[in-house]
Enzyme design. Sequence first.
Site, PDB file in Angstrom:
ATOM      1  N   ARG A  55     -77.139  19.829   2.179  1.00 40.57           N
ATOM      2  CA  ARG A  55     -75.826  20.139   2.368  1.00 40.57           C
ATOM      3  C   ARG A  55     -75.512  20.065   3.728  1.00 40.57           C
ATOM      4  O   ARG A  55     -75.846  20.472   4.596  1.00 40.57           O
ATOM      5  CB  ARG A  55     -75.390  21.473   1.856  1.00 40.57           C
ATOM      6  CG  ARG A  55     -74.186  21.866   2.250  1.00 40.57           C
ATOM      7  CD  ARG A  55     -73.587  23.261   1.335  1.00 40.57           C
ATOM      8  NE  ARG A  55     -73.294  22.871   0.159  1.00 40.57           N
ATOM      9  CZ  ARG A  55     -72.341  23.569  -0.708  1.00 40.57           C
ATOM     10  NH1 ARG A  55     -71.988  24.518   0.011  1.00 40.57           N
ATOM     11  NH2 ARG A  55     -72.370  23.212  -1.961  1.00 40.57           N
TER      12      ARG A  55
ATOM     13  N   HIS B 288     -69.747  15.871  -4.087  1.00 43.43           N
ATOM     14  CA  HIS B 288     -70.440  16.887  -4.483  1.00 43.43           C
ATOM     15  C   HIS B 288     -71.063  16.725  -5.975  1.00 43.43           C
ATOM     16  O   HIS B 288     -70.361  17.314  -6.727  1.00 43.43           O
ATOM     17  CB  HIS B 288     -69.502  18.132  -4.357  1.00 43.43           C
ATOM     18  CG  HIS B 288     -69.931  19.295  -4.498  1.00 43.43           C
ATOM     19  ND1 HIS B 288     -71.510  19.598  -4.501  1.00 43.43           N
ATOM     20  CD2 HIS B 288     -69.514  20.721  -4.507  1.00 43.43           C
ATOM     21  CE1 HIS B 288     -71.753  20.908  -4.552  1.00 43.43           C
ATOM     22  NE2 HIS B 288     -70.865  21.568  -4.694  1.00 43.43           N
TER      23      HIS B 288
ATOM     24  N   GLN C  51     -72.107  19.435  -8.623  1.00 44.76           N
ATOM     25  CA  GLN C  51     -71.054  20.319  -9.047  1.00 44.76           C
ATOM     26  C   GLN C  51     -70.655  19.698 -10.496  1.00 44.76           C
ATOM     27  O   GLN C  51     -70.072  20.239 -11.370  1.00 44.76           O
ATOM     28  CB  GLN C  51     -69.859  20.604  -8.198  1.00 44.76           C
ATOM     29  CG  GLN C  51     -68.650  21.418  -8.899  1.00 44.76           C
ATOM     30  CD  GLN C  51     -69.161  23.051  -9.018  1.00 44.76           C
ATOM     31  OE1 GLN C  51     -69.845  23.338  -8.125  1.00 44.76           O
ATOM     32  NE2 GLN C  51     -69.018  23.381 -10.213  1.00 44.76           N
TER      33      GLN C  51
ATOM     34  N   ASP D  26     -59.522  22.258  -6.301  1.00 45.24           N
ATOM     35  CA  ASP D  26     -60.624  22.748  -5.333  1.00 45.24           C
ATOM     36  C   ASP D  26     -59.669  23.412  -4.209  1.00 45.24           C
ATOM     37  O   ASP D  26     -58.187  23.144  -3.965  1.00 45.24           O
ATOM     38  CB  ASP D  26     -61.387  21.573  -4.988  1.00 45.24           C
ATOM     39  CG  ASP D  26     -62.494  22.066  -3.798  1.00 45.24           C
ATOM     40  OD1 ASP D  26     -62.757  23.269  -3.802  1.00 45.24           O
ATOM     41  OD2 ASP D  26     -63.062  21.133  -3.286  1.00 45.24           O
TER      42      ASP D  26
ATOM     43  N   CYS E  24     -64.632  24.063  -8.781  1.00 41.70           N
ATOM     44  CA  CYS E  24     -66.027  24.481  -8.257  1.00 41.70           C
ATOM     45  C   CYS E  24     -66.420  25.849  -7.523  1.00 41.70           C
ATOM     46  O   CYS E  24     -67.547  26.164  -7.730  1.00 41.70           O
ATOM     47  CB  CYS E  24     -66.296  23.198  -7.171  1.00 41.70           C
ATOM     48  SG  CYS E  24     -65.471  23.486  -5.758  1.00 41.70           S
TER      49      CYS E  24
ATOM     50  N   ARG F 113     -74.611  25.524 -12.757  1.00 40.27           N
ATOM     51  CA  ARG F 113     -75.306  24.950 -11.620  1.00 40.27           C
ATOM     52  C   ARG F 113     -76.851  24.960 -11.607  1.00 40.27           C
ATOM     53  O   ARG F 113     -77.574  24.223 -11.100  1.00 40.27           O
ATOM     54  CB  ARG F 113     -74.538  25.559 -10.088  1.00 40.27           C
ATOM     55  CG  ARG F 113     -73.482  25.167  -9.833  1.00 40.27           C
ATOM     56  CD  ARG F 113     -73.103  23.914  -9.507  1.00 40.27           C
ATOM     57  NE  ARG F 113     -73.794  23.220  -8.611  1.00 40.27           N
ATOM     58  CZ  ARG F 113     -73.599  23.352  -7.305  1.00 40.27           C
ATOM     59  NH1 ARG F 113     -72.260  24.081  -7.180  1.00 40.27           N
ATOM     60  NH2 ARG F 113     -74.297  23.028  -6.413  1.00 40.27           N
TER      61      ARG F 113
HETATM   62  N1  NVA Z   1     -64.359  20.664  -1.164  1.00 46.91           N
HETATM   63  C1  NVA Z   1     -65.054  22.137  -0.827  1.00 46.91           C
HETATM   64  C2  NVA Z   1     -66.161  22.288  -1.840  1.00 46.91           C
HETATM   65  C3  NVA Z   1     -66.892  23.970  -1.718  1.00 46.91           C
HETATM   66  C4  NVA Z   1     -67.816  23.897  -2.650  1.00 46.91           C
HETATM   67  C5  NVA Z   1     -65.757  22.043   0.538  1.00 46.91           C
HETATM   68  O1  NVA Z   1     -66.487  21.057   0.835  1.00 46.91           O
HETATM   69  O2  NVA Z   1     -65.572  22.937   1.210  1.00 46.91           O
HETATM   70  N1   CP Z   2     -69.398  25.251  -5.831  1.00 50.69           N
HETATM   71  C1   CP Z   2     -70.308  25.175  -4.811  1.00 50.69           C
HETATM   72  O1   CP Z   2     -70.982  24.313  -4.251  1.00 50.69           O
HETATM   73  O2   CP Z   2     -70.484  26.558  -4.503  1.00 50.69           O
HETATM   74  P1   CP Z   2     -71.224  26.819  -2.721  1.00 50.69           P
HETATM   75  O3   CP Z   2     -70.274  26.482  -1.816  1.00 50.69           O
HETATM   76  O4   CP Z   2     -71.292  28.676  -3.046  1.00 50.69           O
HETATM   77  O5   CP Z   2     -72.583  26.447  -2.866  1.00 50.69           O
END
Ligand code: NVA
Ligand code: CP
Length: 299
Positions: free
Chosen positions: A102, A129, A132, A217, A257, A285
Amino acid sequence: MKHFLTLLDIPANDLENLTQRAIELKTMQHHGEIFEPLKNKVMAMIFDKSSTRTRVSFETAMSQFGGHAIFLSPRDTQLGRGEPVEDSARVLSSMVNVIMIRTFSHEMVEMFAKYSTVPVINALTDLYHPCQLLADMQAYNEHRGNIKGKTVSWIGDGNNMCHSYINAARQFDFKLNIATPKGYEPDAAIIKAAGDRISLTTDPQEAVEGSDLIATDVWASMGQEEEQKIREKAFSGYQVNTELMQLANKDAVFTHCLPAHRGEEVSATIMDSPQSIVWTAAENRLHSQKALLEYLLVK
Ligand code: NVA
Ligand code: CP
């Protein structure tokens, strides 16, 4: 050897089977069945951004599968001190069986995968992502059946989640209406590649009409915290609330998500309504990533 950097890395047929397998694995786990196909296998987890669900679901998946996961943060790895991505990829992949990343830059994950000798999983980049989406597609399937031929609407930011919804529209064969404010549209090349499955508008009400699934989101993603105030202004009018959901199909469901900001992109009423499948998607997940790990490492 397969990587999972975007939903396009897995053929549509396999994605369909993966969803079914995730449902099976969920039942097995709920029944307390021990299933350890990854005994002695190790996953390295590289996190340059925060996480609750992704970390816990992958770690739990590895433990329940009889394997082990190692959490790596930039604060205490050499990667965080500037060791080249290629070198880190070579070394880590010589020791572990699968690597989850990540981070911010999608190119970093692509570079890592290029030099890795084991499967690499994208656990969120600024661009996509995909993990998800496996969970969301499973959740829709469990609540309403196959999503093929249905209409989904994406309300809000044209961000990493939106891009993965666009890829999902291609792979799971549904129509996707996207409503974003001007200037916050998804990436033009990603839209173009999806062809006429995608429609773009600035009007959330137009987007949700005839929809079976409504997804949104946060307005400011990780790394965009300083834009929060500007974005709150730009996205006012893009909240998924009761009035908006009423314009969708009667049996439409809502997902997000998470983490969610009640009162911003979604009203508390919708988050906690019977139409909300967010908790199923969040739990999924674990199950869908188990199916993914099995697909990448066992089959
Ligand atoms: N769009 C959000 C998703 C978090 C799971 C981010 O990238 O922060
Ligand atoms: N939805 C998701 O990826 O959550 P986290 O940021 O908590 O991993």
